[in-house]
Design a protein around this motif. Structure first.
Motif, mmCIF file in Angstrom:
data_model
loop_
_atom_site.group_PDB
_atom_site.id
_atom_site.type_symbol
_atom_site.label_atom_id
_atom_site.label_comp_id
_atom_site.label_asym_id
_atom_site.label_seq_id
_atom_site.Cartn_x
_atom_site.Cartn_y
_atom_site.Cartn_z
ATOM 1 N N THR A 1 0.915 -1.019 0.075
ATOM 2 C CA THR A 1 0.020 0.101 -0.099
ATOM 3 C C THR A 1 0.958 1.032 -0.048
ATOM 4 O O THR A 1 2.003 1.260 0.356
ATOM 5 C CB THR A 1 -1.232 0.099 1.165
ATOM 6 O OG1 THR A 1 -0.049 -0.168 2.239
ATOM 7 C CG2 THR A 1 -1.631 -1.145 1.294
ATOM 8 N N PRO A 2 0.286 2.478 -0.352
ATOM 9 C CA PRO A 2 1.090 3.659 -0.348
ATOM 10 C C PRO A 2 1.513 3.910 0.910
ATOM 11 O O PRO A 2 2.231 4.917 1.033
ATOM 12 C CB PRO A 2 0.249 4.638 -1.107
ATOM 13 C CG PRO A 2 -0.995 3.831 -1.878
ATOM 14 C CD PRO A 2 -0.983 2.471 -1.086
ATOM 15 N N SER A 3 0.966 3.717 1.970
ATOM 16 C CA SER A 3 1.496 4.118 3.285
ATOM 17 C C SER A 3 2.393 3.590 3.723
ATOM 18 O O SER A 3 3.040 3.767 5.114
ATOM 19 C CB SER A 3 0.096 3.626 4.432
ATOM 20 O OG SER A 3 -1.127 4.266 3.954
ATOM 21 N N VAL A 4 3.090 2.484 3.141
ATOM 22 C CA VAL A 4 4.416 1.799 3.704
ATOM 23 C C VAL A 4 5.520 2.660 3.887
ATOM 24 O O VAL A 4 6.180 2.568 4.953
ATOM 25 C CB VAL A 4 4.764 0.683 2.769
ATOM 26 C CG1 VAL A 4 6.040 0.139 3.149
ATOM 27 C CG2 VAL A 4 3.550 -0.533 2.820
ATOM 28 N N GLU A 5 5.449 3.585 2.961
ATOM 29 C CA GLU A 5 6.776 4.489 3.267
ATOM 30 C C GLU A 5 6.583 5.409 4.386
ATOM 31 O O GLU A 5 7.558 5.571 5.224
ATOM 32 C CB GLU A 5 6.698 5.576 2.023
ATOM 33 C CG GLU A 5 7.980 6.765 2.140
ATOM 34 C CD GLU A 5 7.845 7.649 1.109
ATOM 35 O OE1 GLU A 5 8.718 8.618 1.118
ATOM 36 O OE2 GLU A 5 7.078 7.580 0.021
ATOM 37 N N GLU A 6 5.348 5.940 4.326
ATOM 38 C CA GLU A 6 5.233 6.560 5.894
ATOM 39 C C GLU A 6 5.277 5.791 7.038
ATOM 40 O O GLU A 6 5.788 6.281 8.259
ATOM 41 C CB GLU A 6 3.738 7.137 5.897
ATOM 42 C CG GLU A 6 3.356 8.206 6.989
ATOM 43 C CD GLU A 6 4.223 9.597 6.917
ATOM 44 O OE1 GLU A 6 4.178 10.396 7.795
ATOM 45 O OE2 GLU A 6 5.027 9.794 5.932
ATOM 46 N N ALA A 7 4.818 4.507 6.976
ATOM 47 C CA ALA A 7 4.894 3.462 8.119
ATOM 48 C C ALA A 7 6.539 3.375 8.439
ATOM 49 O O ALA A 7 7.055 3.306 9.472
ATOM 50 C CB ALA A 7 4.491 2.273 7.913
ATOM 51 N N LEU A 8 7.522 3.064 7.467
ATOM 52 C CA LEU A 8 8.818 3.263 7.914
ATOM 53 C C LEU A 8 9.347 4.393 8.297
ATOM 54 O O LEU A 8 10.294 4.288 9.252
ATOM 55 C CB LEU A 8 9.606 2.879 6.453
ATOM 56 C CG LEU A 8 9.483 1.474 5.852
ATOM 57 C CD1 LEU A 8 9.866 1.092 4.262
ATOM 58 C CD2 LEU A 8 10.155 0.171 6.831
ATOM 59 N N ILE A 9 9.135 5.587 7.988
ATOM 60 C CA ILE A 9 9.512 6.770 8.579
ATOM 61 C C ILE A 9 9.193 6.814 9.936
ATOM 62 O O ILE A 9 9.844 7.010 10.948
ATOM 63 C CB ILE A 9 8.855 7.750 7.780
ATOM 64 C CG1 ILE A 9 9.524 8.107 6.273
ATOM 65 C CG2 ILE A 9 9.321 9.181 8.777
ATOM 66 C CD1 ILE A 9 8.777 8.931 5.479
ATOM 67 N N ILE A 10 7.882 6.388 10.360
ATOM 68 C CA ILE A 10 7.504 6.600 11.708
ATOM 69 C C ILE A 10 8.205 5.491 12.574
ATOM 70 O O ILE A 10 8.405 5.691 13.725
ATOM 71 C CB ILE A 10 5.714 6.380 11.791
ATOM 72 C CG1 ILE A 10 5.178 7.301 11.085
ATOM 73 C CG2 ILE A 10 5.294 6.004 13.144
ATOM 74 C CD1 ILE A 10 3.646 7.421 11.037
ATOM 75 N N LEU A 11 8.186 4.267 11.916
ATOM 76 C CA LEU A 11 8.919 3.287 12.673
ATOM 77 C C LEU A 11 10.457 3.371 12.956
ATOM 78 O O LEU A 11 10.788 3.338 14.107
ATOM 79 C CB LEU A 11 8.909 1.881 11.791
ATOM 80 C CG LEU A 11 9.542 0.602 12.461
ATOM 81 C CD1 LEU A 11 8.544 0.242 13.721
ATOM 82 C CD2 LEU A 11 9.585 -0.380 11.513
ATOM 83 N N ALA A 12 10.849 4.358 12.082
ATOM 84 C CA ALA A 12 12.532 4.891 12.187
ATOM 85 C C ALA A 12 12.424 5.661 13.501
ATOM 86 O O ALA A 12 13.230 5.908 14.296
ATOM 87 C CB ALA A 12 13.159 5.263 11.086
#
Length: 276
Positions: free
Chosen positions: A207-218
């Motif tokens: 999904t397009p939200s993966v990039e944002e999820a990785l940023i938040i995770l980091a």
């Protein structure tokens, strides 16, 4: 006095009987006539009249030659009449009464379509509603209906649209998780935000939200002093999204979280529990 009361009771009873009688047709028409009237009404966009004739058809000819088609038409008529709950109920009834029907794919598709639109309601048709801000509710049910359609009828004419709607549902559910994660970050609930981001990566990987999820995770891993998870998240972000906004011109990861922000232990514990 008794005679007056008796007269009033008789008058009331007569009105009730008259009212009930007015809801019924003056005479029972032939089966074909009801079906013809229903089709003409639908073609004219008068779905209320179509529902009425289809109702008569089911009432007086429940096992007639038009019974199965009338049940399918009722699903459509209710959907077009914005009675989404009614459309879903009619689809359930059709699938229950006709488990071997060749039109089962249509009933499943319409049931999923009704659930898909049920969350938004009438307001979204006329008002600017932020879809991602609303709770998913029936979206998961719609996903199950479309999934069942693709499993049972992979070559159905409704399969391509169902597949696209499933993608849309997944994207929306992922976006809702990101919204929740950002909310937790504002409350300094980094544990809960971290879990939400990880959930998106694990459950909605395309999904397009993966990039944002990785940023938040980091970001949250760094704030929680989890060095290895933070480095792993940044590495995944770099491989999959090398042009991410999280990297500066030199390619270094830059967290958007304020450096002077202090975490509240109470908020971390509280929101961490909510995120489980």
């Amino acid at each position: 006095m008794r005679s007056v009361v008796r007269l009033l009771l008789l008058t009331t009873l007569a009105l009730v009987i008259s009212g009930c009688a007015s809801n019924r047709p003056e005479e029972v028409l032939p089966e074909e006539t009801y079906y013809k009237n229903a089709r003409q009404a639908m073609n004219a966009g008068n779905f209320t009249r179509a529902e009425q004739n289809l109702g008569y058809l089911e009432t007086y000819y429940p096992f007639g030659r038009y019974a199965e088609q009338a049940q399918l038409d009722l699903i459509y008529a209710r959907y077009q009449n914005l009675d989404l709950e009614g459309a879903r109920s009619a689809a359930d009834r059709f699938l229950r009464l006709n488990p071997q029907s060749e039109h089962g794919d249509y009933a499943l598709y319409m049931r999923g379509l009704a659930s898909y639109n049920l969350d938004l309601g009438l307001a979204s048709r006329y008002l600017p509603v932020d879809v991602d801000a609303r709770e998913p509710g029936e979206q998961r049910q719609a996903f199950q209906d479309f999934s069942q359609l693709l499993s049972r009828y992979p070559d159905s004419q409704y399969a391509p649209d169902a597949r696209q709607r499933m993608i849309s549902i997944r994207n929306r559910l992922a976006a809702l998780e990101i919204r929740a994660a950002r909310y937790y970050i504002k409350r300094q609930a980094y544990v809960a935000a971290n879990k939400r981001a990880a959930y998106v990566i694990e459950n909605y990987p395309r999904t397009p939200s993966v990039e944002e999820a990785l940023i938040i995770l980091a970001e949250t891993s760094q704030r929680l002093d989890l060095d290895k998870p933070a480095k792993d998240a940044i590495a995944l972000l770099r491989v999959n999204f090398p042009n991410s906004r999280a990297f500066d011109q030199e390619g270094k990861f830059r967290s958007s979280l304020p450096k002077n922000e202090r975490r509240s232990l109470l908020s971390v514990v509280t929101f961490g529990m909510l995120g489980d």
